[in-house]
Design an enzyme around this catalytic site. Sequence first.
Site, PDB file in Angstrom:
ATOM      1  N   LYS A  18      43.785  36.277  31.968  1.00 42.20           N
ATOM      2  CA  LYS A  18      43.532  36.746  33.299  1.00 42.20           C
ATOM      3  C   LYS A  18      42.123  35.780  33.334  1.00 42.20           C
ATOM      4  O   LYS A  18      41.461  36.137  32.407  1.00 42.20           O
ATOM      5  CB  LYS A  18      43.142  38.146  33.210  1.00 42.20           C
ATOM      6  CG  LYS A  18      42.530  38.703  35.146  1.00 42.20           C
ATOM      7  CD  LYS A  18      42.374  39.819  35.269  1.00 42.20           C
ATOM      8  CE  LYS A  18      41.764  39.925  36.392  1.00 42.20           C
ATOM      9  NZ  LYS A  18      40.782  40.743  36.463  1.00 42.20           N
ATOM     10  N   ALA A  76      40.096  43.512  42.896  1.00 42.66           N
ATOM     11  CA  ALA A  76      38.722  44.364  43.175  1.00 42.66           C
ATOM     12  C   ALA A  76      39.115  45.214  44.153  1.00 42.66           C
ATOM     13  O   ALA A  76      39.675  43.782  45.497  1.00 42.66           O
ATOM     14  CB  ALA A  76      37.851  43.716  42.717  1.00 42.66           C
ATOM     15  N   GLY A  77      38.087  46.500  44.632  1.00 41.95           N
ATOM     16  CA  GLY A  77      37.963  46.149  45.693  1.00 41.95           C
ATOM     17  C   GLY A  77      39.146  48.563  46.022  1.00 41.95           C
ATOM     18  O   GLY A  77      39.492  48.392  46.994  1.00 41.95           O
ATOM     19  N   GLY A 128      34.814  48.466  41.700  1.00 46.12           N
ATOM     20  CA  GLY A 128      34.047  49.283  41.373  1.00 46.12           C
ATOM     21  C   GLY A 128      33.655  49.616  42.667  1.00 46.12           C
ATOM     22  O   GLY A 128      33.503  50.743  42.701  1.00 46.12           O
ATOM     23  N   ASN A 183      42.111  49.469  38.791  1.00 44.19           N
ATOM     24  CA  ASN A 183      40.774  49.937  38.420  1.00 44.19           C
ATOM     25  C   ASN A 183      40.322  51.225  38.013  1.00 44.19           C
ATOM     26  O   ASN A 183      40.723  52.821  37.588  1.00 44.19           O
ATOM     27  CB  ASN A 183      40.233  49.370  37.303  1.00 44.19           C
ATOM     28  CG  ASN A 183      39.089  49.351  35.719  1.00 44.19           C
ATOM     29  OD1 ASN A 183      39.537  51.357  35.587  1.00 44.19           O
ATOM     30  ND2 ASN A 183      38.496  48.724  35.288  1.00 44.19           N
ATOM     31  N   THR A 184      39.317  51.079  38.404  1.00 43.02           N
ATOM     32  CA  THR A 184      38.703  52.195  39.253  1.00 43.02           C
ATOM     33  C   THR A 184      39.212  53.125  39.773  1.00 43.02           C
ATOM     34  O   THR A 184      38.648  54.740  39.219  1.00 43.02           O
ATOM     35  CB  THR A 184      37.234  51.380  39.829  1.00 43.02           C
ATOM     36  OG1 THR A 184      36.745  50.832  39.324  1.00 43.02           O
ATOM     37  CG2 THR A 184      36.149  52.834  39.878  1.00 43.02           C
TER      38      THR A 184
END
Lengths: 231, 231, 231, 231
Positions: A70, A157-158, A131, A179-180
């Site tokens: 990645k 992301a997001g 995040g 992730n977050t």
Amino acid sequence: MEEALLASGSELVTVALKRVNVADAGDDILRHLAHPQFQLLPNTSGVRTAKEAVFAAQLAREALETNWLKLEIHPDPKYLLPDPIETLKAAEELVRLGFVVLPYIHADPVLCKRLEEVGVAAVMPLGAPIGSNKGLLTREFLEIIIAQSKVPVVVDAGIGAPSHAAAALEMGAAAVLVNTAIAVAGNPVAMGTAFKMAVEAGRMAYEARLAGPVLHREAVASSPLTAFLDR
Amino acid sequence: MEEALLASGSELVTVALKRVNVADAGDDILRHLAHPQFQLLPNTSGVRTAKEAVFAAQLAREALETNWLKLEIHPDPKYLLPDPIETLKAAEELVRLGFVVLPYIHADPVLCKRLEEVGVAAVMPLGAPIGSNKGLLTREFLEIIIAQSKVPVVVDAGIGAPSHAAAALEMGAAAVLVNTAIAVAGNPVAMGTAFKMAVEAGRMAYEARLAGPVLHREAVASSPLTAFLDR
Amino acid sequence: MEEALLASGSELVTVALKRVNVADAGDDILRHLAHPQFQLLPNTSGVRTAKEAVFAAQLAREALETNWLKLEIHPDPKYLLPDPIETLKAAEELVRLGFVVLPYIHADPVLCKRLEEVGVAAVMPLGAPIGSNKGLLTREFLEIIIAQSKVPVVVDAGIGAPSHAAAALEMGAAAVLVNTAIAVAGNPVAMGTAFKMAVEAGRMAYEARLAGPVLHREAVASSPLTAFLDR
Amino acid sequence: MEEALLASGSELVTVALKRVNVADAGDDILRHLAHPQFQLLPNTSGVRTAKEAVFAAQLAREALETNWLKLEIHPDPKYLLPDPIETLKAAEELVRLGFVVLPYIHADPVLCKRLEEVGVAAVMPLGAPIGSNKGLLTREFLEIIIAQSKVPVVVDAGIGAPSHAAAALEMGAAAVLVNTAIAVAGNPVAMGTAFKMAVEAGRMAYEARLAGPVLHREAVASSPLTAFLDR
């Protein structure tokens, strides 16, 4: 963490090289992540230029015995937004070196096509700042990217909720990176499971409408139920 | 249609009284819908006043042998938007008559409280105009309704994709009502399954975050992964 | 058209080189546009590479006797979205050649910083796809760009209504570029005037809140009127 | 405050009866507000039922010598959202008593029609919760209300920026009601002026497009500039 990963049904797990002590065979994160269900996807988080990215990628290939990568290049420490110029440069070189490159980028349709042309395996446009959990703020551009792309589109992301993940898949994205939202959940294992189901639901909805009207178009719907009964 | 209903895991199925020929024991829709998995929920779609609604409800109770009722009063044939005044009046009378009343209403928090006070079993605020498939346009008000309500909140109308259903459940809605999105899908059975998974994912996410930070808040997240590993 | 331009209070008017017959002194568009109120800003619309852009820019400088340039490189004829790589390359060269460069780009904060570093006079991120009239779809990223930028930020593309223009200025954008919304209006002169007022209103609101709370933050507002009276 | 009101070009200024000491001829707010430019519009803020509203209205008529009335009934002290049932009941009675009634309500199209039928002078649906500054969250329903209404539609509550006000007027709203956004601005006089210009811009845009394509529709725009030149 391993339990949450298994619950989510993930097939790829990305790990920041900086967090891995490559010299230490007993490294804790790696031990957690080495599992037959998912493949490790080292990422170059923390590098700021194409040159640094290529160097980090080579280290990762040796340490983790995978040529999947990645590619993340974000010079800005505040928003961690990706650099389009360095990313394209690095992608070109890494493909040449035999890597399977998955670049993290802005939801920029022209950049996605250029990355596709140099041979990346997939493109990973962002939905919102990392995040932020704000979901598909770039929806309009993701739709163009998906419509144009010949390689899989992974929304990165997001993604802050299972509904965001479902929406990405409904649009035709191949996958999402989360992730977050899982990491900070009260119950990460349950949240991982919820994401897994949402991704499957989104994919199923994408496929289920192929033969029918476009899902998001405003329905005329004089009598949808009747149409339904007629089947 | 029966197959799609089973696939969706629905526990309640609403049926318009106007569509049912109550005198005809072999009525086709009813035969389709009589199934141990789900309970019939007659609705009053088509009535324009409280008086008409009460009359229709009584007919339905006799014909379908259930005192459950989805109360819908929409004088406007174009947008099928509900009438708050007639709905409250009818709800009050129907509760008195022993019905289990589930009223379809605008996402109006004050009206929801008033309906709760007269004894409805749940409130069914709309997400967007019926058949529009536009999702949770009334999100801001649904959040207030859910925060204030002592009865279950079922989001009705506008749910056009599994991701919308997941989002409603993530917010704390108890359920969603879906018609057009499944009825007009290319593959209604698969779409029903997708909605079922999305609803379960949304509910699971709602529960999974109870002990943790609010999912939609902007993450501070200096290092969510680390926090995750610490668990 | 001249009347609409004057009504809008525009100070810069961009003209596509392809539309101008540089050999023809009586060219119709140029005659319309030569006016003391606004300065011509030739653009490179239609070029697909940095090399073509530099060539077109040099032609424009000779023909129109200005070294101002709106740099547009969009290889894709369908969405006219800009190419980040070619744009940065061309910008670097054009700045070296003495041009005042205003590049049209995606709302990509990292790219904006890189363009700033090579010496562009302003950055022109897009609000939405050209001609879509969808407004500030990239709002989240425009806010980051404006917060980080040392050069003026001009929102280009997607501005479809005076309210969109006002919103851009309220956020701190220095200006907006508008075409379709005025060009296709029933009354372009009135629409030009409406845009002028909206831009002024947005700028004034941006300045008026500097000493006070952030306008878009959710108000606590126990009693704003009282606070107001206390001044 | 007077200066900000004059700057905004307001023609109506609403004042809460509770804030006015009707027995005190030298009341401070009234002295501020008595001005030939704008007409006082007493409101019933603070009442919780139709009965209380009618009583308050009669007091106001005597004290302020006007039969204009902004009817506000919000039993909930937290969100100050209006009660549809009590508002309709009070409106009916107040119209009968000769008042010019402007009711503050949820953006509920059916309720708006019913209020119109009992004879209100205008309807005042909310854009977002009071004091939230979130703008036109109810846009979808405001469009239906405006399309159906025979009385002027004034968007009340939630207007947090001049761009929001412009957007309401562009949609065909007759006016907006603004408080918090001006009251808490760093410079209320400048903010009042900004709102005035934005309202005028929005209205002008609404009128300018009447003969042309719908402003918000996605443009086909093969060549808008050419169409423009052809005029």
